[in-house]
Design an enzyme around this catalytic site. Sequence first.
Site, PDB file in Angstrom:
ATOM      1  N   SER A  49       0.806  -1.220   0.000  1.00 23.24           N
ATOM      2  CA  SER A  49       0.000   0.000   0.000  1.00 23.24           C
ATOM      3  C   SER A  49       0.837   1.267   0.000  1.00 23.24           C
ATOM      4  O   SER A  49       0.352   2.320  -0.384  1.00 23.24           O
ATOM      5  CB  SER A  49      -0.950   0.002   1.197  1.00 23.24           C
ATOM      6  OG  SER A  49      -0.239  -0.126   2.403  1.00 23.24           O
TER       7      SER A  49
ATOM      8  N   HIS B 174      -5.198  -3.918  -2.494  1.00 21.93           N
ATOM      9  CA  HIS B 174      -4.898  -2.963  -3.567  1.00 21.93           C
ATOM     10  C   HIS B 174      -4.730  -3.655  -4.929  1.00 21.93           C
ATOM     11  O   HIS B 174      -4.275  -3.025  -5.881  1.00 21.93           O
ATOM     12  CB  HIS B 174      -3.648  -2.160  -3.224  1.00 21.93           C
ATOM     13  CG  HIS B 174      -3.863  -1.294  -2.022  1.00 21.93           C
ATOM     14  ND1 HIS B 174      -4.558  -0.105  -2.075  1.00 21.93           N
ATOM     15  CD2 HIS B 174      -3.533  -1.485  -0.722  1.00 21.93           C
ATOM     16  CE1 HIS B 174      -4.630   0.413  -0.860  1.00 21.93           C
ATOM     17  NE2 HIS B 174      -4.015  -0.401  -0.017  1.00 21.93           N
TER      18      HIS B 174
ATOM     19  N   LYS C 253     -11.828  -0.281  -1.393  1.00 20.00           N
ATOM     20  CA  LYS C 253     -10.916   0.404  -2.302  1.00 20.00           C
ATOM     21  C   LYS C 253     -11.533   0.393  -3.708  1.00 20.00           C
ATOM     22  O   LYS C 253     -12.391   1.212  -3.975  1.00 20.00           O
ATOM     23  CB  LYS C 253      -9.555  -0.248  -2.191  1.00 20.00           C
ATOM     24  CG  LYS C 253      -9.168  -0.297  -0.686  1.00 20.00           C
ATOM     25  CD  LYS C 253      -7.781  -0.282  -0.382  1.00 20.00           C
ATOM     26  CE  LYS C 253      -7.409  -0.147   1.084  1.00 20.00           C
ATOM     27  NZ  LYS C 253      -8.367  -0.025   2.140  1.00 20.00           N
TER      28      LYS C 253
HETATM   29  C1  LIG Z   1      -3.102  -3.374   2.312  1.00 21.05           C
HETATM   30  C2  LIG Z   1      -4.300  -3.038   3.136  1.00 21.05           C
HETATM   31  N1  LIG Z   1      -4.906  -4.031   3.812  1.00 21.05           N
HETATM   32  C3  LIG Z   1      -5.989  -3.785   4.575  1.00 21.05           C
HETATM   33  C4  LIG Z   1      -6.509  -2.521   4.697  1.00 21.05           C
HETATM   34  C5  LIG Z   1      -7.684  -2.282   5.590  1.00 21.05           C
HETATM   35  O1  LIG Z   1      -8.828  -2.223   4.822  1.00 21.05           O
HETATM   36  P1  LIG Z   1     -10.120  -1.441   5.374  1.00 21.05           P
HETATM   37  O2  LIG Z   1      -9.869   0.000   5.137  1.00 21.05           O
HETATM   38  O3  LIG Z   1     -11.227  -2.001   4.547  1.00 21.05           O
HETATM   39  O4  LIG Z   1     -10.250  -1.765   6.814  1.00 21.05           O
HETATM   40  C6  LIG Z   1      -5.930  -1.480   3.997  1.00 21.05           C
HETATM   41  C7  LIG Z   1      -6.523  -0.109   4.083  1.00 21.05           C
HETATM   42  O5  LIG Z   1      -5.923   0.873   4.341  1.00 21.05           O
HETATM   43  C8  LIG Z   1      -4.787  -1.734   3.204  1.00 21.05           C
HETATM   44  O6  LIG Z   1      -4.172  -0.732   2.554  1.00 21.05           O
END
Ligand SMILES: Cc1ncc(COP(=O)(O)O)c(C=O)c1O
Length: 390
Positions: free
Chosen positions: A183, A211, A242
């Site tokens: 991310s 992502h 996302k």
């Molecule tokens: C790689 C990754 N995993 C998990 C999440 C968490 O997802 P959520 O925002 O749906 O809780 C995010 C969000 O920022 C993320 O970037």
Amino acid sequence: MPTSATSPLDWADQTLLADERAGLSRRPRRRQGGSAPHSVVDGRRVVVFSSNDYLGLATHPAVREAASRAALELGVGATGSRHLSGCHAAIDDLEEALAGFLGTATATVAPSGYAANVAILEALGGPDATILSDAGNHASLIDGCRASRSRVAVYRHREVADLEARLAVAAGRPIVVTDSVFSMDGASADLAALDRTARRHGAWLVVDEAHALGTTGPGGRGLCAELGIGGDHVVRVVTFSKALGAAGAAVCGSEPVRRLLLQRGRALIFSTAPPHPTMAAARAALGVLIAEPEVVSRLQERARSLRLHLGPAALGGENASSPIVAVMIGDPWRAMAVDAALWERGYLVQGVRPPTVEPGTSRLRLVASAAHSEAEIEGVAAAIRSLLEV
Ligand SMILES: Cc1ncc(COP(=O)(O)O)c(C=O)c1O
């Protein structure tokens, strides 16, 4: 960490001041006017380059319509956790559609990506397990490692040789955990090599595709699908927050994975199920992705263009492919100064600092969207290059 505090509030003040002095204070910006890529933020009209709404589905008419209808017909809150009153038919339908789309035996919905990652590591881990976790993994995976009470070995970012070395001395059941598209730098994990390693060591392979869903792979099915990574030992976490423009997530894998989650995934079991409008929006967005896969190609073109225009400023170079594009700055103060200067020029680009990234690697994090115009991409890239003089 301050130690001379004389009261709880004194401790709070000292702690916040320490963050302030290190350039690490966080202040959320106030955004008005909905989720479109053009928005008013802190009173200024800007083009948003910090949204995870990769495909523009958060404002797609079919997605809005589905959410509104669900609210009117069903109400809003799910009223309970999956094991209480929150196990609604719409969640089952979404799970079935998602499992069909990804070709997994099951998909199990969780209230958020954060909860899904914590829950799957709680479900698979334990004191008899060792989790091997990439140093660049998302905070939710890091917290999941802790919550699972497993032993944890962190391997160097995207270095499979380091993973191998740590696996060779790991005690207990091995679980390899990685983001597929990271991310904070937009780099991809070497999933083919990780899968070979996991198979050789009899390990679970847990892949966070937050992502990657909607941004890569055939029809936006993610990086596992692109590389043909599958099997009973592979678990994929996908988020609806996302590219699907909604909220919530699902853990996708074999039947025992689902059963373990519903037995041992505390972050899922002890949370209220997602609201009806959110589930309806996620289902509708999945429908749009299936019906209009060309939107993924449009996003990929925008991402290519953003890297091209940023030139040497873009981390990973022009050949990287993810819509997340990092521009390395280093110093947290400077990163936030460039972030502020971009906002003044009409672009919302997020400066990212520790603890989100390693100390010394503060950066700008840009996200391309299929909803951006070519002129907007050229504009933000030119502004960054002039501010950084590259
Ligand atoms: C790689 C990754 N995993 C998990 C999440 C968490 O997802 P959520 O925002 O749906 O809780 C995010 C969000 O920022 C993320 O970037």
